[in-house]
Design an enzyme around this catalytic site. Structure first.
Site, PDB file in Angstrom:
ATOM      1  N   ASN A  16       0.821  -1.200   0.000  1.00 26.83           N
ATOM      2  CA  ASN A  16       0.000   0.000   0.000  1.00 26.83           C
ATOM      3  C   ASN A  16       0.862   1.261   0.000  1.00 26.83           C
ATOM      4  O   ASN A  16       0.348   2.368   0.104  1.00 26.83           O
ATOM      5  CB  ASN A  16      -0.938   0.020   1.218  1.00 26.83           C
ATOM      6  CG  ASN A  16      -2.063  -0.990   1.087  1.00 26.83           C
ATOM      7  OD1 ASN A  16      -2.536  -1.267  -0.015  1.00 26.83           O
ATOM      8  ND2 ASN A  16      -2.488  -1.556   2.207  1.00 26.83           N
ATOM      9  N   LYS A  60       6.629   3.164  -3.103  1.00 33.97           N
ATOM     10  CA  LYS A  60       7.231   1.867  -3.421  1.00 33.97           C
ATOM     11  C   LYS A  60       6.597   1.275  -4.673  1.00 33.97           C
ATOM     12  O   LYS A  60       7.286   0.708  -5.533  1.00 33.97           O
ATOM     13  CB  LYS A  60       7.070   0.899  -2.248  1.00 33.97           C
ATOM     14  CG  LYS A  60       7.726  -0.460  -2.482  1.00 33.97           C
ATOM     15  CD  LYS A  60       7.442  -1.423  -1.350  1.00 33.97           C
ATOM     16  CE  LYS A  60       8.178  -1.066  -0.100  1.00 33.97           C
ATOM     17  NZ  LYS A  60       8.028  -2.111   0.956  1.00 33.97           N
ATOM     18  N   ASP A  94       9.854  -7.368   1.156  1.00 35.62           N
ATOM     19  CA  ASP A  94      10.063  -6.889   2.516  1.00 35.62           C
ATOM     20  C   ASP A  94      11.463  -6.316   2.530  1.00 35.62           C
ATOM     21  O   ASP A  94      12.417  -6.959   2.069  1.00 35.62           O
ATOM     22  CB  ASP A  94       9.917  -8.000   3.550  1.00 35.62           C
ATOM     23  CG  ASP A  94       9.699  -7.428   4.945  1.00 35.62           C
ATOM     24  OD1 ASP A  94       8.823  -6.547   5.091  1.00 35.62           O
ATOM     25  OD2 ASP A  94      10.395  -7.839   5.886  1.00 35.62           O
ATOM     26  N   PHE A 117      12.238   7.950  -0.422  1.00 33.88           N
ATOM     27  CA  PHE A 117      11.363   7.839   0.739  1.00 33.88           C
ATOM     28  C   PHE A 117      12.076   7.025   1.807  1.00 33.88           C
ATOM     29  O   PHE A 117      13.212   6.588   1.613  1.00 33.88           O
ATOM     30  CB  PHE A 117      10.022   7.183   0.344  1.00 33.88           C
ATOM     31  CG  PHE A 117      10.148   5.799  -0.243  1.00 33.88           C
ATOM     32  CD1 PHE A 117      10.010   4.678   0.550  1.00 33.88           C
ATOM     33  CD2 PHE A 117      10.406   5.623  -1.601  1.00 33.88           C
ATOM     34  CE1 PHE A 117      10.122   3.400   0.013  1.00 33.88           C
ATOM     35  CE2 PHE A 117      10.513   4.353  -2.152  1.00 33.88           C
ATOM     36  CZ  PHE A 117      10.373   3.242  -1.338  1.00 33.88           C
ATOM     37  N   GLY A 118      11.426   6.831   2.929  1.00 39.31           N
ATOM     38  CA  GLY A 118      12.030   6.045   4.003  1.00 39.31           C
ATOM     39  C   GLY A 118      13.298   6.695   4.536  1.00 39.31           C
ATOM     40  O   GLY A 118      13.329   7.883   4.845  1.00 39.31           O
ATOM     41  N   TYR A 119      14.357   5.907   4.610  1.00 32.60           N
ATOM     42  CA  TYR A 119      15.625   6.378   5.166  1.00 32.60           C
ATOM     43  C   TYR A 119      16.549   6.985   4.106  1.00 32.60           C
ATOM     44  O   TYR A 119      17.710   7.294   4.412  1.00 32.60           O
ATOM     45  CB  TYR A 119      16.340   5.215   5.865  1.00 32.60           C
ATOM     46  CG  TYR A 119      15.591   4.689   7.064  1.00 32.60           C
ATOM     47  CD1 TYR A 119      15.747   5.262   8.323  1.00 32.60           C
ATOM     48  CD2 TYR A 119      14.697   3.628   6.932  1.00 32.60           C
ATOM     49  CE1 TYR A 119      15.052   4.779   9.426  1.00 32.60           C
ATOM     50  CE2 TYR A 119      13.991   3.146   8.027  1.00 32.60           C
ATOM     51  CZ  TYR A 119      14.177   3.719   9.267  1.00 32.60           C
ATOM     52  OH  TYR A 119      13.474   3.256  10.356  1.00 32.60           O
ATOM     53  N   ASP A 120      16.058   7.175   2.900  1.00 36.68           N
ATOM     54  CA  ASP A 120      16.904   7.707   1.817  1.00 36.68           C
ATOM     55  C   ASP A 120      17.628   9.004   2.182  1.00 36.68           C
ATOM     56  O   ASP A 120      18.798   9.179   1.825  1.00 36.68           O
ATOM     57  CB  ASP A 120      16.081   7.921   0.551  1.00 36.68           C
ATOM     58  CG  ASP A 120      15.723   6.617  -0.146  1.00 36.68           C
ATOM     59  OD1 ASP A 120      16.227   5.555   0.279  1.00 36.68           O
ATOM     60  OD2 ASP A 120      14.930   6.659  -1.105  1.00 36.68           O
ATOM     61  N   LYS A 167      18.812   5.902  -8.897  1.00 37.43           N
ATOM     62  CA  LYS A 167      18.484   5.053  -7.750  1.00 37.43           C
ATOM     63  C   LYS A 167      17.943   3.706  -8.219  1.00 37.43           C
ATOM     64  O   LYS A 167      18.258   2.655  -7.645  1.00 37.43           O
ATOM     65  CB  LYS A 167      17.451   5.747  -6.847  1.00 37.43           C
ATOM     66  CG  LYS A 167      17.085   4.906  -5.621  1.00 37.43           C
ATOM     67  CD  LYS A 167      15.949   5.502  -4.815  1.00 37.43           C
ATOM     68  CE  LYS A 167      15.573   4.570  -3.676  1.00 37.43           C
ATOM     69  NZ  LYS A 167      14.377   5.033  -2.943  1.00 37.43           N
ATOM     70  N   ARG A 225      16.426  -2.628  -3.960  1.00 38.20           N
ATOM     71  CA  ARG A 225      15.216  -3.096  -4.651  1.00 38.20           C
ATOM     72  C   ARG A 225      15.508  -3.343  -6.126  1.00 38.20           C
ATOM     73  O   ARG A 225      15.019  -4.312  -6.712  1.00 38.20           O
ATOM     74  CB  ARG A 225      14.091  -2.083  -4.462  1.00 38.20           C
ATOM     75  CG  ARG A 225      12.728  -2.582  -4.895  1.00 38.20           C
ATOM     76  CD  ARG A 225      11.607  -1.709  -4.360  1.00 38.20           C
ATOM     77  NE  ARG A 225      11.461  -1.865  -2.917  1.00 38.20           N
ATOM     78  CZ  ARG A 225      11.783  -0.922  -2.027  1.00 38.20           C
ATOM     79  NH1 ARG A 225      12.240   0.251  -2.422  1.00 38.20           N
ATOM     80  NH2 ARG A 225      11.630  -1.141  -0.750  1.00 38.20           N
TER      81      ARG A 225
END
Length: 200
Positions: free
Chosen positions: A9, A13, A69, A152-155, A175, A181
Site C-alpha cells: 500500500n 514503493k 520486505d 522515501f524512508g531512510y533515503d 536510484k 530493490r
C-alpha cells in the site's frame, strides 16, 4: 498481458516497482484495488514477511503476487531497525520520525556503516510450492543529518561514499539502477524469464 498483484500500500514503493519492472511489460495492480486489509507481518526475517504478504495478496485477489520486505540494517545498533524499519519510531510509515530516532541512536556512534536489504517474492498462487525469491543489498552509511528531497524512508540519511551524496539526492533513474530493490528485481526478472521459457 498477465495481471500480477503488488502486495503493498506504499504508493512510492509501488511507483518504484512499476518503473523497475517496466521492461517485463506486466500488468501490475496495487492490492488496494482489491482489498484494504494488510497482512500481519509476524515473522522475524525479511524473507518470511515477504512470503506472508505475497500469500495474503494472492489469496484475496486470486492472482499471482509480488511482495517485498525491505529495511535498513545498522550493525552498530545490532541490526536495528531491520524488519521494523517502517515502524521504528512506533507509527508505521512515519519517515520523518523514523529518521529522527535513528539519528538520535547514532549520535555517539563512530561506526556508521549501514545497508539496505530487499527480499522480493513471486507466487503464482497462494499454495505455490516453489516461489521465486530474490534479494538485494545496498551498502552505505548513516549521514549526520538528512539531505535530499527524493526517494522515501531512510533515503535522506543513507550516505553513499561512491556518489558523495545521500540516496535522496539521486535521480530516480539512478536510484533504480543502484538500489537494493533494483538489485532484487533484476534477479527476479531473470528468474521470471527462465520460468516462463521453461514453462515451469
Amino acid at each position: 498481458m498477465q495481471e500480477i498483484i503488488l502486495a503493498s500500500n506504499n504508493r512510492k514503493k509501488i511507483v518504484e516497482l512499476h518503473q523497475i519492472l517496466a521492461p517485463l511489460q506486466l500488468n501490475l495492480l496495487p492490492q488496494a484495488q482489491f482489498f484494504a486489509q494488510e497482512a500481519d507481518e509476524s515473522a522475524t526475517t525479511f524473507i518470511e514477511n515477504a512470503l506472508i504478504k505475497a500469500r495474503h495478496a494472492s489469496k484475496l485477489s486470486t492472482l499471482p503476487a509480488i511482495a517485498d520486505d525491505s529495511g535498513l540494517v545498522v550493525p552498530a545498533l545490532n541490526g536495528a531497525p531491520g524488519i521494523y524499519s517502517a515502524r521504528y519510531a512506533g507509527e508505521h510509515g512515519n519517515d520523518q520520525a523514523n529518521n529522527a530516532k535513528l539519528l538520535h541512536a547514532m549520535a555517539e556512534q563512530t561506526d556508521r556503516r549501514a545497508y539496505f536489504v530487499c527480499v522480493i517474492v513471486y507466487l503464482r498462487h497462494p499454495q505455490d510450492p516453489l516461489p521465486l525469491i530474490a534479494q538485494g543489498i545496498w551498502h552505505g552509511s548513516i549521514a549526520h543529518q538528512p539531505q535530499g528531497e527524493n526517494g522515501f524512508g531512510y533515503d535522506p540519511i543513507f550516505w553513499l561514499d561512491s556518489h558523495q551524496q545521500t540516496a535522496a539526492q539521486l535521480a530516480d533513474n539512478e536510484k533504480n539502477h543502484l538500489s537494493h530493490r533494483a538489485q532484487a528485481l533484476a534477479s527476479l526478472q531473470q528468474q521470471l524469464q527462465t520460468f516462463t521459457s521453461a514453462k515451469i
